[in-house]
Design an enzyme around this catalytic site. Structure first.
Site, PDB file in Angstrom:
ATOM      1  N   CYS A 208       4.216  -1.060 -12.684  1.00  0.00           N
ATOM      2  CA  CYS A 208       4.619   0.099 -13.470  1.00  0.00           C
ATOM      3  C   CYS A 208       5.854  -0.257 -14.282  1.00  0.00           C
ATOM      4  O   CYS A 208       6.848   0.473 -14.300  1.00  0.00           O
ATOM      5  CB  CYS A 208       4.850   1.323 -12.585  1.00  0.00           C
ATOM      6  SG  CYS A 208       6.083   1.082 -11.277  1.00  0.00           S
TER       7      CYS A 208
ATOM      8  N   ALA B 152       0.768  -1.241   0.000  1.00  0.00           N
ATOM      9  CA  ALA B 152       0.000   0.000   0.000  1.00  0.00           C
ATOM     10  C   ALA B 152       0.798   1.289   0.000  1.00  0.00           C
ATOM     11  O   ALA B 152       0.318   2.300  -0.508  1.00  0.00           O
ATOM     12  CB  ALA B 152      -0.956   0.005   1.198  1.00  0.00           C
ATOM     13  N   ALA B 153       1.981   1.338   0.609  1.00  0.00           N
ATOM     14  CA  ALA B 153       2.693   2.616   0.755  1.00  0.00           C
ATOM     15  C   ALA B 153       3.054   3.182  -0.623  1.00  0.00           C
ATOM     16  O   ALA B 153       3.368   2.415  -1.542  1.00  0.00           O
ATOM     17  CB  ALA B 153       3.954   2.411   1.592  1.00  0.00           C
ATOM     18  N   PRO B 154       2.990   4.510  -0.766  1.00  0.00           N
ATOM     19  CA  PRO B 154       2.718   5.536   0.261  1.00  0.00           C
ATOM     20  C   PRO B 154       1.242   5.830   0.506  1.00  0.00           C
ATOM     21  O   PRO B 154       0.926   6.701   1.304  1.00  0.00           O
ATOM     22  CB  PRO B 154       3.426   6.759  -0.302  1.00  0.00           C
ATOM     23  CG  PRO B 154       3.277   6.604  -1.781  1.00  0.00           C
ATOM     24  CD  PRO B 154       3.406   5.130  -2.041  1.00  0.00           C
ATOM     25  N   GLY B 155       0.328   5.160  -0.196  1.00  0.00           N
ATOM     26  CA  GLY B 155      -1.079   5.300   0.146  1.00  0.00           C
ATOM     27  C   GLY B 155      -1.975   5.951  -0.894  1.00  0.00           C
ATOM     28  O   GLY B 155      -3.156   6.159  -0.628  1.00  0.00           O
ATOM     29  N   GLY B 156      -1.461   6.283  -2.070  1.00  0.00           N
ATOM     30  CA  GLY B 156      -2.303   6.914  -3.070  1.00  0.00           C
ATOM     31  C   GLY B 156      -3.489   6.057  -3.466  1.00  0.00           C
ATOM     32  O   GLY B 156      -4.633   6.524  -3.506  1.00  0.00           O
ATOM     33  N   LYS B 157      -3.232   4.788  -3.736  1.00  0.00           N
ATOM     34  CA  LYS B 157      -4.314   3.888  -4.131  1.00  0.00           C
ATOM     35  C   LYS B 157      -5.199   3.533  -2.936  1.00  0.00           C
ATOM     36  O   LYS B 157      -6.408   3.333  -3.078  1.00  0.00           O
ATOM     37  CB  LYS B 157      -3.739   2.648  -4.803  1.00  0.00           C
ATOM     38  CG  LYS B 157      -3.016   2.965  -6.115  1.00  0.00           C
ATOM     39  CD  LYS B 157      -2.378   1.719  -6.717  1.00  0.00           C
ATOM     40  CE  LYS B 157      -1.662   2.052  -8.018  1.00  0.00           C
ATOM     41  NZ  LYS B 157      -0.480   2.911  -7.802  1.00  0.00           N
TER      42      LYS B 157
ATOM     43  N   ASP C 287      -0.640  -3.846  -6.050  1.00  0.00           N
ATOM     44  CA  ASP C 287       0.205  -2.922  -6.801  1.00  0.00           C
ATOM     45  C   ASP C 287       1.634  -3.389  -6.546  1.00  0.00           C
ATOM     46  O   ASP C 287       2.315  -2.905  -5.651  1.00  0.00           O
ATOM     47  CB  ASP C 287      -0.021  -1.489  -6.340  1.00  0.00           C
ATOM     48  CG  ASP C 287       0.701  -0.482  -7.209  1.00  0.00           C
ATOM     49  OD1 ASP C 287       0.797  -0.714  -8.426  1.00  0.00           O
ATOM     50  OD2 ASP C 287       1.184   0.532  -6.678  1.00  0.00           O
TER      51      ASP C 287
ATOM     52  N   ARG D 126       8.310   2.915   5.196  1.00  0.00           N
ATOM     53  CA  ARG D 126       7.344   3.548   4.298  1.00  0.00           C
ATOM     54  C   ARG D 126       5.957   3.663   4.927  1.00  0.00           C
ATOM     55  O   ARG D 126       5.083   4.337   4.405  1.00  0.00           O
ATOM     56  CB  ARG D 126       7.243   2.763   2.992  1.00  0.00           C
ATOM     57  CG  ARG D 126       8.573   2.623   2.254  1.00  0.00           C
ATOM     58  CD  ARG D 126       8.378   1.945   0.914  1.00  0.00           C
ATOM     59  NE  ARG D 126       7.660   2.824  -0.009  1.00  0.00           N
ATOM     60  CZ  ARG D 126       6.953   2.394  -1.051  1.00  0.00           C
ATOM     61  NH1 ARG D 126       6.835   1.100  -1.272  1.00  0.00           N
ATOM     62  NH2 ARG D 126       6.346   3.254  -1.842  1.00  0.00           N
TER      63      ARG D 126
END
Length: 537
Positions: A234, A113-118, A181, A141
Site C-alpha cells: 500500500c 496476514a493480520a488483521p485478517g481481511g485478505k 501483503d 496482532r
C-alpha cells in the site's frame, strides 16, 4: 490534508509523476475517503445478501463481492456484522486476493496476514475446502487475526505466529497460491490513516525493502511448481514495488510476471536514480514490471496500492481486474496436482491414509504446555503423545446437536482440554509457533464438552439439530448480542422431534437463519453463552 504531507514525500512524488499529474494526485487528498465492505460468500450468497442488506451499496468494479457503502452508515453496528456476513475493508485492499484466483480445494498461504481481511477473503473463495495457512510475525496482532477468522466462520485455517524462514522446511513446495501483503512504508494510506505520515518519517523505505526482498524469496521456496504468488503493498515507492519485482525475476528465472489488466500499469521507467539502481536489472525484468499494476487515488475510488502477479514461466494468462480473469483450467489443474505431489513427501503416511479414508481422525494429545489455550501461541508445536483426554463427550455432543459431520475430512486433535479440527493433508508442524492448528471446536473439561464460539460461527443452521432463529427486527436479537438472558417459548426451538425430542440444552442461536453463538434453553429461558469480549456495546 494535502498541506500536511511530509515535504520529502511531496518532492519524491513530483519527481516521479511530474508537476501536472502530481497536482491531480495532490487534489485527491482533499477528497472524502471511500468506504467498503465485502460479502462473506462463505456464509451467504451475494444475491441473498443484497436482498436483505439495509445499506446503500454500489459495486466495486474490481471485486465480485465488494461494495462501497455511504459515509455515515455503520455496518459494524448491525446484527449481520456479528453474524459474519461481511467484512469491512478498504476497497483497493480487496484487489490482491482477486488476482490470486483461489479455487476450492487449493492450498493457500497468507504470509503476512493480520488483521485478517485478505485471509477471510481467501477463505470465502476456498468455500471450506483445501487448506488455508495464515501467518503473522507480530504476536500482538494475531489475536485480531484469530477473531476475524472465527467471526467469518472459517473452518479450514491454520494460524501461525512464526518467522517465515522457519516455515520453509515444513512447507517447501506445498502451496498452490501465496499472498504476500508485504509490510511497507504505507504511503498509499496517508488519506485513510493520517498517523501513517508520522510512521513514514520514522522508518526508511530501505528498511521495508530489505524485508520485502526476503519475503519474496521465502515464498518462492514454499510455492508448488506451477503455482502463483501475488505481491502487494500500500505504498507508491518504486523501491518497494517495481524494484522488488525486477530483482526477484533476475534471481528467479523460473518466474515471470502475469500481466494485470484493468488498472494503471507498473512503471519500469521509475527503475532509475535516485530511487533505484539504474543499471541493476536485466531488460527482461524491466520489461516485465510493466505488467504489474498501480492503484492511484486520483484515478479510482480507493487508496493507493501496488500489485504484482508472479507465476511459473509459460503458466497462466493475463490477470483481469474486474473479477480476476481465470488462468487456463489446465494450468490450474497442473498447479494443484504439482502442489499435492510435492507436498506428499512432507505428509505422514497416517495423514495420507486418513485423506483416503475420507473420515475424521481423532487424536488425543497431552503435554506440559497443552493445558494453556493455543490462542496464547506460547511455545512450539510438538508431536502429540499417544494417550490423552477422552473425546467421548465431544462425540456425544456431536450426536445430540449436529445433523451432519462438519469435521469430515479433518483431523480432530486435542491439546490439553482444547479440541481442534485440522485440515487434512497438513505437513508436520513440529517446532513452529502454532496459534490455531485448525478450527477451534471447544473444550473437554471434567467429562463435559463445552462448545466454542468458533464452532457456532462455523456451523450452518441446517447442520444443527436444535436451534433458535431470531429475526433481525426482533428486539431479542440485539439483547442476545448484549449478553442478556432471553425468554424463549419451547415452540420457538427448531428441532426434529424424531431426532431431538428434548428442547432443553445447548442450541445454536441464529439471526435471520445465520449463526451468532450458543445458548442453553430450559423452561422458557435461554441462558446466554455469547462471549463477553464479543458483546454489542
Amino acid at each position: 490534508m494535502a498541506k500536511q504531507l511530509p515535504p520529502l514525500f511531496r518532492e519524491k512524488m513530483i519527481d516521479l509523476l511530474g508537476e501536472e499529474e502530481f497536482e491531480r494526485f495532490l487534489a485527491s487528498y482533499d477528497e472524502p475517503r471511500v468506504y467498503g465492505l465485502r460479502v462473506n460468500t462463505g456464509k451467504v450468497e451475494r444475491a441473498e445478501f443484497l436482498e436483505k442488506s439495509p445499506f446503500h451499496l454500489t459495486a466495486i468494479p474490481w471485486v465480485s463481492d465488494g461494495f462501497y457503502y455511504q459515509e455515515g452508515e455503520r455496518p459494524g453496528k448491525h446484527p449481520y456484522y456479528h453474524a459474519g456476513l461481511y467484512y469491512i475493508q478498504e476497497p483497493s485492499a480487496m484487489a490482491p486476493v482477486e488476482l490470486l484466483e483461489v479455487k476450492p480445494g487449493e492450498r493457500v498461504l497468507d504470509l503476512c496476514a493480520a488483521p485478517g481481511g485478505k485471509s477471510t477473503q481467501i477463505a470465502a473463495k476456498l468455500q471450506g475446502e483445501g487448506v488455508l495457512v495464515v501467518n503473522d510475525i507480530h504476536s500482538d496482532r494475531v489475536k485480531a487475526l484469530v477473531k476475524n477468522l472465527e467471526l467469518l466462520g472459517v473452518r479450514n485455517a491454520v494460524v501461525l505466529n512464526e518467522k517465515p524462514e522457519r516455515m520453509l522446511t515444513a512447507f517447501q513446495g506445498y502451496f498452490d497460491k501465496i499472498l504476500i501483503d508485504a509490510p511497507c512504508s504505507g504511503e498509499g494510506m496517508f488519506r485513510k490513516e493520517e498517523e501513517m505520515m508520522g510512521q513514514w518519517e520514522r522508518h526508511s523505505v530501505q528498511e521495508f525493502a530489505a524485508m520485502q526482498r526476503e519475503l519474496l524469496a521465502q515464498a518462492a521456496v514454499m510455492l508448488a511448481p506451477g503455482g502463483r504468488i501475488v505481491y502487494s503493498t500500500c505504498t507508491f515507492s518504486p523501491e518497494e514495488n517495481e524494484a522488488q519485482i525486477a530483482e526477484f525475476l533476475d534471481k528467479h528465472p523460473a518466474f515471470d510476471v502475469v500481466p494485470i489488466e484493468g488498472f494503471s500499469p507498473g512503471r519500469p521507467d521509475w527503475l532509475r536514480e535516485p530511487w533505484c539502481e539504474a543499471d541493476g536489472y536485466s531488460e527482461r525484468a524491466k520489461g516485465a514490471v510493466a505488467g504489474t499494476a498501480r492503484l492511484w487515488p486520483h484515478k479510482l475510488r480507493g487508496e493507493g496500492h501496488f500489485l504484482a502477479v508472479l507465476g511459473s514461466v509459460g503458466v497462466g494468462a493475463s490477470a483481469g481486474a474486474s473479477t480476476g480473469a481465470s488462468a487456463s483450467a489446465s494450468a490450474s489443474a497442473n498447479a494443484s496436482a504439482s502442489a499435492r505431489e510435492g507436498a506428499s513427501a512432507n505428509a505422514s503416511a497416517s495423514d495420507r491414509a486418513r485423506e483416503g479414508a475420507g473420515g475424521a481422525d481423532f487424536v488425543a494429545a497431552a503435554g506440559k504446555r497443552s493445558s494453556r489455550p493455543a490462542l496464547r501461541g506460547k511455545g512450539r508445536a510438538e508431536a502429540p503423545p499417544s494417550t490423552g483426554v477422552s473425546l467421548e463427550p465431544l462425540e456425544a455432543f456431536s450426536g445430540e446437536l449436529l445433523r451432519s459431520e462438519p469435521f469430515a475430512l479433518r483431523r480432530l486433535v486435542c491439546y490439553g482440554e482444547h479440541a481442534y479440527a485440522s485440515p487434512a493433508g497438513l505437513p508436520e508442524l513440529h517446532g513452529l509457533k502454532v496459534v490455531r492448528p485448525g478450527w477451534y471446536i471447544g473444550a473437554l473439561h471434567r467429562g463435559r464438552f463445552e462448545p466454542s464460539h468458533a464452532l457456532a460461527m462455523g456451523l450452518r443452521l441446517r447442520e444443527a439439530k436444535r436451534a433458535l432463529s431470531l429475526a433481525s427486527s426482533d428486539e431479542r436479537a440485539l439483547r442476545y448480542l448484549k449478553g442478556e438472558t432471553l425468554e424463549v417459548a419451547e415452540s420457538e426451538i427448531l428441532r426434529d422431534p424424531e431426532e431431538t425430542k428434548a428442547a432443553k440444552g445447548y442450541c445454536l442461536v441464529c439471526i435471520d437463519d445465520h449463526p451468532v453463538g450458543w445458548g442453553k434453553w430450559l423452561d422458557g429461558m435461554l441462558k446466554n453463552e455469547y462471549p463477553p469480549g464479543w458483546r454489542w456495546t
